[in-house]
Scaffold this active site. Structure first.
Site, PDB file in Angstrom:
ATOM      1  N   CYS A 113      38.102 -40.928 -56.031  1.00 13.28           N
ATOM      2  CA  CYS A 113      38.880 -41.647 -55.080  1.00 13.28           C
ATOM      3  C   CYS A 113      40.318 -41.460 -55.039  1.00 13.28           C
ATOM      4  O   CYS A 113      40.819 -41.881 -54.166  1.00 13.28           O
ATOM      5  CB  CYS A 113      38.560 -43.148 -55.456  1.00 13.28           C
ATOM      6  SG  CYS A 113      36.842 -43.695 -55.342  1.00 13.28           S
ATOM      7  N   HIS A 253      44.252 -47.258 -52.455  1.00 16.15           N
ATOM      8  CA  HIS A 253      42.929 -47.238 -52.468  1.00 16.15           C
ATOM      9  C   HIS A 253      42.268 -48.458 -51.970  1.00 16.15           C
ATOM     10  O   HIS A 253      42.288 -49.425 -52.854  1.00 16.15           O
ATOM     11  CB  HIS A 253      42.247 -46.444 -53.706  1.00 16.15           C
ATOM     12  CG  HIS A 253      41.024 -46.194 -53.795  1.00 16.15           C
ATOM     13  ND1 HIS A 253      40.238 -45.567 -52.542  1.00 16.15           N
ATOM     14  CD2 HIS A 253      40.052 -46.463 -54.680  1.00 16.15           C
ATOM     15  CE1 HIS A 253      39.016 -45.938 -53.188  1.00 16.15           C
ATOM     16  NE2 HIS A 253      39.010 -46.165 -54.242  1.00 16.15           N
ATOM     17  N   ASN A 283      34.702 -49.148 -49.792  1.00 15.74           N
ATOM     18  CA  ASN A 283      35.311 -48.206 -50.508  1.00 15.74           C
ATOM     19  C   ASN A 283      34.805 -46.602 -49.985  1.00 15.74           C
ATOM     20  O   ASN A 283      33.820 -46.574 -50.348  1.00 15.74           O
ATOM     21  CB  ASN A 283      34.935 -48.053 -52.098  1.00 15.74           C
ATOM     22  CG  ASN A 283      35.655 -47.141 -52.976  1.00 15.74           C
ATOM     23  OD1 ASN A 283      36.079 -46.126 -52.387  1.00 15.74           O
ATOM     24  ND2 ASN A 283      35.665 -47.449 -54.278  1.00 15.74           N
TER      25      ASN A 283
END
Ligand code: COA
Length: 326
Positions: A113, A253, A283
């Protein structure tokens, strides 16, 4: 030293929407639980014939169009992804071919990520050194194909998407001020996809036990994420002699609204100045930061002259921050 600036951006999400209510019909969960624990309402799912490179190419084309440059003028394409089209060639090479970026070098970068921030730092170095003029940095993921749809602790979290930024040399002192990256490989097993690679190659057991999908220790990940994001944000601010109040927009993020609220509280940063779209997309791993950034540029929230703080955290563990004078 020449600074790199973000000259343009683009993003793309697949059309299919998977809502919390849709998930209620498949697993033992509820919209209330998912929304309360994560802030996510829905996520996008790539169609059967869409791969990571397809999402990346659509985001890339929008960035090139916004920047007013043709694919042939690209010097380098970096694709940050955890779900490449295939082990090799790199997804970046497939993107290069689909774009017709015949003059570009291309490679993938793997930092889960945090992949976009890692890729941004690499692209920035090539501009700073004067090696390249036009670098395309893409975060693209089809997380839905790494997801165990029977595991209610993880399948609620992830979605598919892509974001791209075009880096070029800055003609002023505006641009990327600094990028700060960190890793802690001793915590690799907090979030991982254990099977299907060289450690546990594909086999019947891998498929039966779904070892080719995401395993996550949610609670532990949550705590480390909050602590590390706060630390790296402070590091990036102090490197540029800034305080939290100097930041116009924080682009984090998009993992969990509770992580973002906790980080904002610790930094004494107003939540209204955070770009948050995880309610719509969940996500999207390496795609989340450039996707949130591009949406906010296009809807007029982020404007030239703004001071931005990018923040990311993910598997590896990896985490990082960057101050950008946009
Ligand atoms: N629906 C309903 N109940 C659920 C559920 C779901 N989708 N998922 C888990 N539960 C249940 C659990 O079974 C558990 O029940 P039990 O106590 O009877 O066993 C209870 O909810 C609490 O589970 P827990 O895992 O402790 O929840 P949590 O508060 O830690 O929230 C996450 C889970 C995943 C939302 C949270 O840990 C998180 O977001 N962690 C960070 C993950 C992350 O961001 N990863 C990516 C980083 S890049």
């Amino acid at each position: 030293m020449i600074k790199a600036r973000i000259a343009a951006s683009g993003s793309y999400v697949p059309e299919t929407v998977l809502t919390n209510h849709d998930l209620e019909k498949k697993i033992d969960t509820s919209d209330e639980w998912i929304l309360g624990r994560t802030g996510i309402r829905e996520r996008r799912i790539a169609s059967k014939d869409e791969s990571t490179s397809d999402l990346a190419v659509k985001a890339a084309r929008r960035a090139l169009e916004a920047g007013g440059i043709s694919a042939e003028t690209l010097d380098l394409i970096i694709v940050a992804t955890s779900m490449p089209d295939m082990f090799f060639p790199s997804t970046a090479c497939i993107v290069q071919d689909k774009l017709g970026a015949t003059g570009a070098a291309a490679f993938d970068l793997s930092a889960a990520c945090s992949g976009f921030l890692y890729a941004l730092s690499v692209g920035e170095q090539y501009i700073r050194s004067g090696t390249y003029q036009n670098v395309l940095v893409i975060g693209a993921e089809v997380m839905s194909r790494l997801t165990n749809w029977d595991d209610r602790r993880t399948c609620i979290l992830f979605g598919d998407g892509a974001g791209a930024v075009l880096l070029s040399p800055s003609k002023s002192d505006r641009g990327i001020a600094s990028v700060h990256l960190h890793s802690d490989g001793s915590l690799w097993d907090l979030i991982c996809v254990p099977g299907g690679g060289s450690a546990i190659p594909p086999s019947e057991k891998v498929l039966l036990e779904q070892l080719n999908t995401i395993r996550m220790k949610g609670n532990e990940t949550f705590k480390v994420a909050v602590r590390n994001l706060e630390e790296v944000a402070l590091q990036a601010l102090s490197a540029d002699n800034l305080s939290a109040s100097d930041i116009d927009w924080l682009i984090p993020h998009q993992a969990n609204i509770r992580i973002l609220k906790a980080v904002a509280n610790r930094l004494k940063f107003p939540q209204e100045k955070m770009i948050i779209n995880l309610d719509k997309y969940g996500n999207t791993s390496a795609a989340s930061v450039p996707l949130a950034f591009d949406e906010a540029v296009r809807d007029g929230r982020i404007n030239e002259g703004d001071t931005l703080l990018f923040l990311a955290f993910g598997g590896g563990l990896t985490w990082g921050a960057s101050v950008v004078h946009y």
